[in-house]
Motif scaffolding. Sequence first.
Motif, short mmCIF file in Angstrom:
data_model
loop_
_atom_site.label_atom_id
_atom_site.label_comp_id
_atom_site.label_asym_id
_atom_site.label_seq_id
_atom_site.Cartn_x
_atom_site.Cartn_y
_atom_site.Cartn_z
N ASN A 235 8.74 3.23 9.76
CA ASN A 235 7.91 4.39 9.38
C ASN A 235 7.94 4.67 7.88
N SER A 236 8.90 4.07 7.17
CA SER A 236 8.97 4.30 5.73
C SER A 236 8.16 3.29 4.94
N LEU A 237 7.67 2.24 5.61
CA LEU A 237 7.01 1.16 4.89
C LEU A 237 5.66 1.58 4.31
N VAL A 238 4.85 2.25 5.09
CA VAL A 238 3.53 2.65 4.59
C VAL A 238 3.65 3.64 3.43
N PRO A 239 4.47 4.71 3.53
CA PRO A 239 4.64 5.59 2.36
C PRO A 239 5.16 4.85 1.14
N LEU A 241 4.64 1.65 0.32
CA LEU A 241 3.56 0.85 -0.26
C LEU A 241 2.52 1.74 -0.95
N ARG A 242 2.16 2.84 -0.32
CA ARG A 242 1.15 3.72 -0.92
C ARG A 242 1.66 4.33 -2.21
N SER A 243 2.94 4.68 -2.26
CA SER A 243 3.52 5.21 -3.49
C SER A 243 3.50 4.14 -4.59
N LEU A 244 3.84 2.90 -4.22
CA LEU A 244 3.80 1.81 -5.19
C LEU A 244 2.39 1.59 -5.71
N PHE A 245 1.41 1.54 -4.82
CA PHE A 245 0.03 1.31 -5.23
C PHE A 245 -0.46 2.43 -6.14
N SER A 246 -0.11 3.66 -5.79
CA SER A 246 -0.52 4.80 -6.61
C SER A 246 0.10 4.74 -8.00
N ASP A 247 1.40 4.45 -8.07
CA ASP A 247 2.09 4.37 -9.36
C ASP A 247 1.52 3.26 -10.24
N ALA A 248 1.07 2.17 -9.60
CA ALA A 248 0.54 1.03 -10.35
C ALA A 248 -0.94 1.19 -10.69
N GLY A 249 -1.54 2.31 -10.26
CA GLY A 249 -2.93 2.57 -10.61
C GLY A 249 -3.95 1.89 -9.73
N ILE A 250 -3.57 1.57 -8.48
CA ILE A 250 -4.51 0.98 -7.53
C ILE A 250 -5.34 2.10 -6.91
N ALA A 251 -6.66 1.98 -7.00
CA ALA A 251 -7.55 3.02 -6.47
C ALA A 251 -7.46 3.10 -4.95
N PHE A 252 -7.68 4.29 -4.42
CA PHE A 252 -7.67 4.55 -2.98
C PHE A 252 -6.35 4.13 -2.34
N ALA A 253 -5.25 4.42 -3.01
CA ALA A 253 -3.92 4.00 -2.53
C ALA A 253 -3.65 4.51 -1.12
N GLU A 254 -4.18 5.68 -0.78
CA GLU A 254 -3.89 6.27 0.53
C GLU A 254 -4.59 5.53 1.67
N GLN A 255 -5.50 4.62 1.35
CA GLN A 255 -6.21 3.87 2.39
C GLN A 255 -5.53 2.55 2.75
N TYR A 256 -4.42 2.26 2.09
CA TYR A 256 -3.71 1.01 2.36
C TYR A 256 -2.54 1.25 3.32
N SER A 257 -2.15 0.19 4.00
CA SER A 257 -0.99 0.23 4.88
C SER A 257 -0.33 -1.15 4.85
N SER A 258 0.70 -1.33 5.67
CA SER A 258 1.34 -2.65 5.72
C SER A 258 0.36 -3.72 6.21
#
Length: 320
Positions: A235-239, A241-258
């Motif tokens: 259950n910690s994997l998706v948060p 990854l989304r935190s990583l994507f957001s920090d790295a400037g990936i758009a729509f980070a909340e739409q990604y999952s494992s």
Amino acid sequence: MSKIDQYIHAATRDNTQRSYQGAVRHFEIAWGGFLPATADSVAQYLAAHAETLSINTLRQRLAALAQWHLDQGFPDPTKAPVVRKVFRGIQALHPAREKRARPLQLEQIEKLTGWLDAAISQAAASNARAAQLRHTRNKALLLLGFWRGFRGDELTRLQVQHIDVVAGEGMTCYLARTKGDRQHKGSSFKAPALTRLCPVTAYLDWIALAHLQEGPVFRSIDRWGHIAEGGLHINSLVPLLRSLFSDAGIAFAEQYSSHSLRRGFANWASANGWDIKTLMEYVGWKNVQSALRYVDSADPFSRQRIEAGMHATLLAAPGK
């Protein structure tokens, strides 16, 4: 727990066990149902949640209730005609559009890896061990998850002692259980060493920095740089990854999952000429339908095919 209970427990994937337990609790505690259940009560349960739960969730709830009754030696009420009819009616009146994780593109992998490399260097220079560990772990998780097309639970269950690495060539990851392994024979997955975005190098860097010799590969790290004994919780994997994507400037980070790693690799492989059989063997899919759910068409609106066909038809028309 008796020996029989231990073997029954071992026969079911941990994710499935957790989801089934949650489904039974929802029926019995949240909704107020009684177990063993009657067919009418199961039908009422479905009707009560027809507008709030997805078709897939309701299907999973039925599977959990069916399994509970079978395990306890009671007749399965979910197979009764009234339950089947109610479920079909819900499907007809509340059709669901399947939600899919946004696939991660190779360009985004490059951006994420570049950001992580910079963060690792900065953390090492400032002696921030917790940050260095976290970024190094995330890089290994990202690259191995993408190039192997692993499911999220497979990533969290990888064990150091079950991974063999040949530096400069590749690595073999053994998993005692996978979703498609109904016979529990175990599966081995190979990942190549690459000149860029290499999962093998990223894995070796993480293992060396964390001084891991056995146990889970991917673990949580606290603010002081202490590495947990157990593996990351699914259950910690998706948060994460989304935190990583957001920090790295990936758009729509909340739409990604494992699943974005798995879908991203499948799309990349398909676009680069992998036939469906090769892709299925590499990723571990057992049927074509499962594979096609992860692969997006290169021409989603069939525009190129239609335009080409129309052009050929017009050229062949009389007087052209």
